[in-house]
Scaffold this motif. Sequence first.
Motif, PDB file in Angstrom:
ATOM      1  N   PHE A 174      -3.441   7.236  -5.018  1.00 58.55           N
ATOM      2  CA  PHE A 174      -4.414   6.287  -4.464  1.00 58.55           C
ATOM      3  C   PHE A 174      -4.722   6.536  -2.993  1.00 58.55           C
ATOM      4  O   PHE A 174      -5.247   5.660  -2.311  1.00 58.55           O
ATOM      5  CB  PHE A 174      -3.903   4.850  -4.661  1.00 58.55           C
ATOM      6  N   ARG A 175      -4.382   7.740  -2.527  1.00 56.53           N
ATOM      7  CA  ARG A 175      -4.709   8.160  -1.154  1.00 56.53           C
ATOM      8  C   ARG A 175      -4.212   7.144  -0.131  1.00 56.53           C
ATOM      9  O   ARG A 175      -4.921   6.762   0.797  1.00 56.53           O
ATOM     10  CB  ARG A 175      -6.220   8.351  -1.017  1.00 56.53           C
ATOM     11  N   GLY A 176      -2.966   6.722  -0.316  1.00 52.50           N
ATOM     12  CA  GLY A 176      -2.380   5.732   0.567  1.00 52.50           C
ATOM     13  C   GLY A 176      -1.212   6.289   1.350  1.00 52.50           C
ATOM     14  O   GLY A 176      -0.707   7.377   1.080  1.00 52.50           O
ATOM     15  N   VAL A 177      -0.777   5.526   2.323  1.00 52.58           N
ATOM     16  CA  VAL A 177       0.341   5.896   3.185  1.00 52.58           C
ATOM     17  C   VAL A 177       1.468   4.901   2.966  1.00 52.58           C
ATOM     18  O   VAL A 177       1.247   3.686   2.990  1.00 52.58           O
ATOM     19  CB  VAL A 177      -0.073   5.896   4.669  1.00 52.58           C
ATOM     20  N   GLY A 178       2.674   5.421   2.719  1.00 50.82           N
ATOM     21  CA  GLY A 178       3.828   4.557   2.544  1.00 50.82           C
ATOM     22  C   GLY A 178       4.385   4.088   3.878  1.00 50.82           C
ATOM     23  O   GLY A 178       4.609   4.894   4.781  1.00 50.82           O
ATOM     24  N   ILE A 179       4.592   2.798   4.011  1.00 48.45           N
ATOM     25  CA  ILE A 179       5.188   2.218   5.207  1.00 48.45           C
ATOM     26  C   ILE A 179       6.585   1.738   4.857  1.00 48.45           C
ATOM     27  O   ILE A 179       6.740   0.835   4.020  1.00 48.45           O
ATOM     28  CB  ILE A 179       4.344   1.030   5.730  1.00 48.45           C
TER      29      ILE A 179
END
Length: 358
Positions: free
Chosen positions: A253-258
């Motif tokens: 989903f073209r996201g960044v894990g925080i």
Amino acid sequence: MRVVIVGASGNAGTALLRRLRPEPGASLVGVARRLPPRTADYADVEWHSCDIGAPDAAARLAPIVTGADAVVHLAWQIQPSHHRRRLYRTNVLGSAHVAEATVRAGVPALVFASSVGVYAPGPKDAYVRENYPRTGVLASSYSRHKVLVEGLLDVVEAHHPALRVVRLRPGLIFQREAGTEIGRYFAGPMFPAGLLRAGRIPVLPAHRRLRMQAVHADDVAEAYARVLLGDVRGAFNIAAAPVLDPVVAGRAFRGVGIPVPGAVLRGAAAFSWRLRLQPIDSGWVDLGLQSPLMSCDRAAAELGWRPRHDAVSALRELVAGMAARSHTASAPLSSDPELPGRFGGLVHGRLPGQGDPY
């Protein structure tokens, strides 16, 4: 083959109806609290209305299941999560009533929808088999109920050895048509599902133990069908690869894990749940962090079962369904906004914990 499906109008139930309908000689009986409309999807099913948690449910179910070759018990209540007694009434007492009716009617097979939630906390870097301890994740009422029902089935098996008892233990079950239902159950009626239309989730919470397995509803239905058409007993883990974690989801989903500590995840869930801002309590966070990964070798060896959908494509399909508010005409999967726990219900003053929308 006459099969009675208790909870036939839900996520797994609708998929199982799709799978069994083309089987030669299949006679399908659906049991639900609220019957679906007589559309083409449900017209060839013999439907009966029954609240399985009611005190007289076993007596009402016995004539329905009489003459069946198998009873498949899929009915389970996740919401309203603020009403634990109501969930116990349906999940634990209701399951006891289904088992009692099955035994009373002399049905030869009982197939139960268990879950990965029945297992004790376990590894996230190895895979457990079906003999792993079944003590559940104590912080999760969902998990505790699955443990209680499997314990009930142990007693039923011991007292009725001729009864073929099978438990399927799937991971998370996804399909597009469940988008509205799953969004409502786990995000709440005010969740802005339209934000998912781009197929992107820019920020994802990351934790080293936030690793879970999933499976498409059609693949779960195939596993049930193979159980019904075969002669197996016992438990079967059901899940597809790959394991879903923040890295895999971020790529999808073209996201960044925080990175977020587990205590923060639990606290945020508990606080927002108490304020009724969202419908899941912190027990679901504990379940996600503590439940083990499952080996599906037994299902492959004894059922010849292998998933046709990988977990990422199943998740993508679900998210697309949530964005589009996909649904079916059955009550659990319905998009009717006026029922309690949905946006129209909030407008009319009916909170998610009020009434019984499920």
